[in-house]
Design a protein around this motif. Sequence first.
Motif, PDB file in Angstrom:
ATOM      1  N   THR A 416       0.837  -1.210   0.000  1.00 23.33           N
ATOM      2  CA  THR A 416       0.000   0.000   0.000  1.00 23.33           C
ATOM      3  C   THR A 416       0.865   1.250   0.000  1.00 23.33           C
ATOM      4  OG1 THR A 416      -0.107  -0.135   2.429  1.00 23.33           O
ATOM      5  CG2 THR A 416      -1.890  -1.155   1.180  1.00 23.33           C
ATOM      6  N   SER A 417       1.992   1.218   0.715  1.00 25.30           N
ATOM      7  CA  SER A 417       2.905   2.358   0.690  1.00 25.30           C
ATOM      8  C   SER A 417       3.812   2.227  -0.513  1.00 25.30           C
ATOM      9  CB  SER A 417       3.745   2.405   1.974  1.00 25.30           C
ATOM     10  OG  SER A 417       4.543   1.245   2.068  1.00 25.30           O
ATOM     11  N   ARG A 418       4.225   3.318  -1.033  1.00 29.71           N
ATOM     12  CA  ARG A 418       5.075   3.285  -2.222  1.00 29.71           C
ATOM     13  C   ARG A 418       6.155   4.326  -2.122  1.00 29.71           C
ATOM     14  NH1 ARG A 418       1.824   6.244  -7.137  1.00 29.71           N
ATOM     15  NH2 ARG A 418       0.903   7.954  -5.942  1.00 29.71           N
ATOM     16  N   GLY A 419       7.297   3.987  -2.776  1.00 32.43           N
ATOM     17  CA  GLY A 419       8.376   4.945  -2.848  1.00 32.43           C
ATOM     18  C   GLY A 419       8.316   5.717  -4.147  1.00 32.43           C
ATOM     19  N   SER A 420       9.380   6.457  -4.406  1.00 34.28           N
ATOM     20  CA  SER A 420       9.398   7.270  -5.625  1.00 34.28           C
ATOM     21  C   SER A 420       9.688   6.430  -6.864  1.00 34.28           C
ATOM     22  CB  SER A 420      10.458   8.369  -5.486  1.00 34.28           C
ATOM     23  OG  SER A 420      11.756   7.786  -5.392  1.00 34.28           O
ATOM     24  N   GLY A 421      10.220   5.222  -6.689  1.00 33.36           N
ATOM     25  CA  GLY A 421      10.612   4.400  -7.838  1.00 33.36           C
ATOM     26  C   GLY A 421      11.986   4.745  -8.355  1.00 33.36           C
ATOM     27  N   LEU A 422      12.694   5.618  -7.634  1.00 30.54           N
ATOM     28  CA  LEU A 422      14.018   6.055  -8.079  1.00 30.54           C
ATOM     29  C   LEU A 422      15.117   5.673  -7.099  1.00 30.54           C
ATOM     30  CD1 LEU A 422      13.113   9.637  -9.354  1.00 30.54           C
ATOM     31  CD2 LEU A 422      13.626   7.642 -10.746  1.00 30.54           C
ATOM     32  N   GLY A 423      14.750   5.040  -5.974  1.00 27.41           N
ATOM     33  CA  GLY A 423      15.740   4.764  -4.929  1.00 27.41           C
ATOM     34  C   GLY A 423      16.893   3.911  -5.402  1.00 27.41           C
ATOM     35  N   LEU A 424      16.587   2.753  -6.006  1.00 34.22           N
ATOM     36  CA  LEU A 424      17.655   1.869  -6.467  1.00 34.22           C
ATOM     37  C   LEU A 424      18.348   2.412  -7.706  1.00 34.22           C
ATOM     38  CD1 LEU A 424      16.107  -1.675  -5.900  1.00 34.22           C
ATOM     39  CD2 LEU A 424      17.720  -0.420  -4.478  1.00 34.22           C
ATOM     40  N   SER A 425      17.638   3.220  -8.511  1.00 36.53           N
ATOM     41  CA  SER A 425      18.298   3.881  -9.645  1.00 36.53           C
ATOM     42  C   SER A 425      19.360   4.848  -9.151  1.00 36.53           C
ATOM     43  CB  SER A 425      17.265   4.614 -10.494  1.00 36.53           C
ATOM     44  OG  SER A 425      16.315   3.727 -11.027  1.00 36.53           O
ATOM     45  N   LEU A 426      19.032   5.573  -8.079  1.00 37.16           N
ATOM     46  CA  LEU A 426      20.019   6.489  -7.494  1.00 37.16           C
ATOM     47  C   LEU A 426      21.190   5.716  -6.899  1.00 37.16           C
ATOM     48  CD1 LEU A 426      17.616   9.054  -5.798  1.00 37.16           C
ATOM     49  CD2 LEU A 426      19.198   9.512  -7.670  1.00 37.16           C
ATOM     50  N   VAL A 427      20.915   4.552  -6.301  1.00 39.25           N
ATOM     51  CA  VAL A 427      21.995   3.722  -5.770  1.00 39.25           C
ATOM     52  C   VAL A 427      22.957   3.334  -6.895  1.00 39.25           C
ATOM     53  CG1 VAL A 427      22.526   1.467  -4.783  1.00 39.25           C
ATOM     54  CG2 VAL A 427      20.691   2.837  -3.807  1.00 39.25           C
ATOM     55  N   ALA A 428      22.397   2.894  -8.045  1.00 39.30           N
ATOM     56  CA  ALA A 428      23.234   2.489  -9.170  1.00 39.30           C
ATOM     57  C   ALA A 428      24.037   3.667  -9.713  1.00 39.30           C
ATOM     58  CB  ALA A 428      22.364   1.881 -10.262  1.00 39.30           C
ATOM     59  N   GLU A 429      23.416   4.846  -9.817  1.00 39.46           N
ATOM     60  CA  GLU A 429      24.114   6.014 -10.353  1.00 39.46           C
ATOM     61  C   GLU A 429      25.229   6.466  -9.420  1.00 39.46           C
ATOM     62  OE1 GLU A 429      23.873   7.425 -13.233  1.00 39.46           O
ATOM     63  OE2 GLU A 429      22.255   6.157 -13.952  1.00 39.46           O
ATOM     64  N   HIS A 430      24.962   6.497  -8.120  1.00 38.87           N
ATOM     65  CA  HIS A 430      25.999   6.901  -7.159  1.00 38.87           C
ATOM     66  C   HIS A 430      27.141   5.887  -7.150  1.00 38.87           C
ATOM     67  CE1 HIS A 430      24.169  10.437  -5.454  1.00 38.87           C
ATOM     68  NE2 HIS A 430      23.045   9.808  -5.144  1.00 38.87           N
ATOM     69  N   THR A 431      26.815   4.607  -7.233  1.00 38.13           N
ATOM     70  CA  THR A 431      27.861   3.579  -7.256  1.00 38.13           C
ATOM     71  C   THR A 431      28.735   3.722  -8.494  1.00 38.13           C
ATOM     72  OG1 THR A 431      26.395   2.058  -6.061  1.00 38.13           O
ATOM     73  CG2 THR A 431      28.292   1.101  -7.182  1.00 38.13           C
ATOM     74  N   ARG A 432      28.088   3.957  -9.638  1.00 38.70           N
ATOM     75  CA  ARG A 432      28.854   4.155 -10.867  1.00 38.70           C
ATOM     76  C   ARG A 432      29.754   5.375 -10.767  1.00 38.70           C
ATOM     77  NH1 ARG A 432      28.496   7.454 -14.883  1.00 38.70           N
ATOM     78  NH2 ARG A 432      26.522   8.299 -14.088  1.00 38.70           N
ATOM     79  N   LEU A 433      29.245   6.463 -10.160  1.00 36.50           N
ATOM     80  CA  LEU A 433      30.043   7.682 -10.023  1.00 36.50           C
ATOM     81  C   LEU A 433      31.257   7.455  -9.131  1.00 36.50           C
ATOM     82  CD1 LEU A 433      29.921  10.610 -11.015  1.00 36.50           C
ATOM     83  CD2 LEU A 433      28.750  11.208  -8.898  1.00 36.50           C
ATOM     84  N   LEU A 434      31.133   6.532  -8.180  1.00 36.74           N
ATOM     85  CA  LEU A 434      32.257   6.206  -7.293  1.00 36.74           C
ATOM     86  C   LEU A 434      33.216   5.194  -7.914  1.00 36.74           C
ATOM     87  CD1 LEU A 434      30.358   5.956  -3.873  1.00 36.74           C
ATOM     88  CD2 LEU A 434      31.950   7.750  -4.570  1.00 36.74           C
ATOM     89  N   GLY A 435      32.905   4.725  -9.107  1.00 34.19           N
ATOM     90  CA  GLY A 435      33.763   3.752  -9.767  1.00 34.19           C
ATOM     91  C   GLY A 435      33.512   2.320  -9.350  1.00 34.19           C
ATOM     92  N   GLY A 436      32.351   2.042  -8.740  1.00 37.61           N
ATOM     93  CA  GLY A 436      32.029   0.699  -8.296  1.00 37.61           C
ATOM     94  C   GLY A 436      30.963   0.056  -9.163  1.00 37.61           C
ATOM     95  N   THR A 437      30.574  -1.137  -8.773  1.00 36.30           N
ATOM     96  CA  THR A 437      29.512  -1.874  -9.461  1.00 36.30           C
ATOM     97  C   THR A 437      28.511  -2.371  -8.433  1.00 36.30           C
ATOM     98  OG1 THR A 437      30.765  -3.947  -9.334  1.00 36.30           O
ATOM     99  CG2 THR A 437      31.040  -2.615 -11.329  1.00 36.30           C
TER     100      THR A 437
END
Length: 449
Positions: A416-437
């Motif tokens: 019933t509760s929902r997030g923005s749908g961008l949480g894990l996308s932001l995780v992937a983008e921040h990880t990529r920016l740090l040079g990780g996977t």
Amino acid sequence: MTGAEQPRRHRLPLRLRVTATFALLALATTSAASLTTYFLARTYMLQQREDVATRQALVNARLASSLLSSEPPEPEQVVGAVTGEAGTQVLVHFRGRWYTSAVSLDPAQLPESIAQLVEDGSVARQRVTTPGGTSVIVGVPIRSAQALYYEVSSLRVLSRTLSILATSLLVASVITTVASAAAGLIVSRRLLSPLRRMSDVAVDIAEGDLNRRLDAEGDDDLEPLVDSFNHMVDSIHARIERDARFASDVSHELRTPLTALSTAASVVRGRAPEMPPRAATAVQVLATQVDYFERLVLDLLEISRLDAGAERVSLEPVDLLSFLRRVSSQLEGPPPDVDTEGPWAVTLDTRRVERIMSNLYENADRYADGVTRLGLTRRGDRIQITVDDGGPGIALSDRERIFERFWRGPVARQKTSRGSGLGLSLVAEHTRLLGGTIAVHDAPGGGAR
């Protein structure tokens, strides 16, 4: 109604097709040339050999005529006196008897066609094949002595010469075919090098480097293709920047009214106990939606900055174990479970790593019964951080899509509760920016890791 899907045809790689085409063309050309050369040479050499045998037989027939016309006639000397090439044998029919230069030579083996012509008074010749090989028979009537003269000339030497010629032509064809295949491989490699460069540039663009472009390197034939490709990339780049600016501008413009709306919702929510039940429920729904909208706008602003390349990594030295212990405690998660020994003194962007941890913990709390384990492992100069949850896990087909923007899995759609749908996308983008996977696997105790 759709028809059955047609099976996909498997085609050979382009380089192999070009190489095979060169080889087949060379094989066809050299084979045709070799066959033509062989048969022309064979026809010419056979004709020459038969002409020589005929002239020699005529000369020897005149000698035999003088020997047979003498008194007394000496037919036995005829078969021994005549000259010719090696392998030449003589038959003489004189006064009802046959005289031969070799015991193995049987007059009965003479073809009837040539025998009839010679008996009728004509010079004749014919090529025959016997167990001993191919020979040419020349028959000459000797009218002055009422005799028949035959010479049997072996073509064994000529056959050996033709065999050597055929072998040479075959070897030349094979060498030419192999050389043409090698040339085709080299040519195809040079022809396909622009495609390889285009593929490399396309991969870099797909990975986010929108500043890469192709260079025709002075090749007029490649100019249209290179210009079209670069124009396409420019258009995509401009559209992405336009969309990113639009999302950023919209999100930024929404912040001011959204802040006011959030403040008003908080005030109204504080007065909810004084309201009738239906009004209080409506206020609660409104406040929840305003909170969701606010998180969505903030996430859109953040991901827009990442897309625009406006985010910069700010590194600082930190003890990673202590840092993770503090962050996990603040997020009400378990302490780090260290699998290997340190050292844990590293340099990283603490704000960005904290944001990654916050999104992972929030996602686990919302959809997977919370975080069950926080793992820390060092592998050489790389550090691995794992977060296990207590949920049902992620299906194999969804493990790539889970990091897509606004994608929601089956479990998320049932909540019933929902997030923005961008949480894990932001995780992937921040990880990529740090040079990780980042990747998703099954946790050993169940759930996702």
